[in-house]
Scaffold this motif. Structure first.
Motif, short mmCIF file in Angstrom:
data_model
loop_
_atom_site.label_atom_id
_atom_site.label_comp_id
_atom_site.label_asym_id
_atom_site.label_seq_id
_atom_site.Cartn_x
_atom_site.Cartn_y
_atom_site.Cartn_z
N GLN A 3 27.37 10.64 -31.17
CA GLN A 3 26.44 10.05 -32.15
C GLN A 3 25.37 11.09 -32.46
O GLN A 3 24.76 11.65 -31.57
CB GLN A 3 25.79 8.79 -31.55
N GLU A 79 22.13 0.54 -42.43
CA GLU A 79 21.35 1.72 -42.05
C GLU A 79 20.38 1.41 -40.91
O GLU A 79 20.18 2.23 -40.02
CB GLU A 79 20.60 2.30 -43.25
N TRP A 81 20.92 -0.90 -38.59
CA TRP A 81 21.77 -1.00 -37.40
C TRP A 81 22.17 0.37 -36.89
O TRP A 81 22.25 0.60 -35.69
CB TRP A 81 23.02 -1.83 -37.70
N ARG A 82 22.42 1.30 -37.81
CA ARG A 82 22.82 2.66 -37.43
C ARG A 82 21.70 3.35 -36.65
O ARG A 82 21.95 4.18 -35.78
CB ARG A 82 23.17 3.46 -38.69
N ARG A 88 24.44 -0.01 -33.17
CA ARG A 88 25.24 1.02 -33.84
C ARG A 88 26.70 0.61 -33.97
O ARG A 88 27.37 0.99 -34.92
CB ARG A 88 25.07 2.35 -33.12
N TRP A 89 27.18 -0.18 -33.02
CA TRP A 89 28.57 -0.65 -33.09
C TRP A 89 28.79 -1.47 -34.36
O TRP A 89 29.86 -1.40 -34.98
CB TRP A 89 28.94 -1.46 -31.84
N ALA A 91 27.11 -1.12 -37.19
CA ALA A 91 27.13 -0.17 -38.31
C ALA A 91 28.51 0.48 -38.42
O ALA A 91 29.02 0.68 -39.54
CB ALA A 91 26.04 0.88 -38.13
N ARG A 92 29.12 0.82 -37.28
CA ARG A 92 30.47 1.40 -37.31
C ARG A 92 31.47 0.39 -37.87
O ARG A 92 32.34 0.74 -38.67
CB ARG A 92 30.88 1.88 -35.93
N LEU A 93 31.35 -0.86 -37.46
CA LEU A 93 32.23 -1.91 -37.98
C LEU A 93 32.05 -2.05 -39.49
O LEU A 93 33.02 -2.22 -40.23
CB LEU A 93 31.93 -3.23 -37.27
N SER A 95 31.44 0.17 -41.53
CA SER A 95 31.98 1.31 -42.26
C SER A 95 33.45 1.10 -42.63
O SER A 95 34.02 1.89 -43.38
CB SER A 95 31.81 2.61 -41.45
#
Length: 134
Positions: A3, A79, A81-82, A88-89, A91-93, A95
């Motif tokens: 990250q 953003e 959440w990122r 961050r998980w 935010a990845r979801l 994407s």
């Protein structure tokens, strides 16, 4: 994949909304990297700037990234959440293809229902004497 280091993000939120303020309080506690610059747009001190007016910020969630890009709605939440550890998980979801447009539709639905939800949340707080995020 490593990250990359989070960068500062300015979060424009409606502090006069008890639900919004409670959610932002949760993010503030989760911000162990200290990257969030929280701006209560309901405050008399906030009158807007070149990128966001007070009325726009009161009507819809906005963030500004360190590079000056500004987003609202679902993209703004992604953003946020990122930037916040523990989120961050999500935010990845988000994407994944098609997820942000779906989140945006859900956010627009929430905005239409927000007055009713806020009234219910206020009654919950008065009844239990607390917020959901404590």
């Amino acid at each position: 994949m490593k990250q990359k280091d989070p960068q500062n993000i300015t979060v424009f939120y409606d502090g006069s909304c008890p639900l919004c303020a409670s959610e932002i309080s949760y993010y503030k506690r989760a911000d162990t990297d200290h990257v969030l610059n929280l701006v209560d747009v309901s405050s008399k001190r906030f009158s807007g700037d070149d990128s966001v007016t007070r009325s726009d910020a009161m009507a819809r969630f906005h963030v500004r990234l360190a590079d000056g890009r500004q987003m609202s709605g679902a993209r703004a939440f992604v953003e946020l959440w990122r930037a916040v550890p523990g989120w961050r998980w999500l935010a990845r979801l988000a994407s994944l293809p098609g997820v942000v447009p779906l989140l945006e539709e859900l956010y627009r639905l929430f905005l239409r229902m927000r007055p009713l939800i806020v009234r219910g949340f206020g009654k919950y707080q008065r009844f239990f004497g607390t917020s959901l995020t404590r």
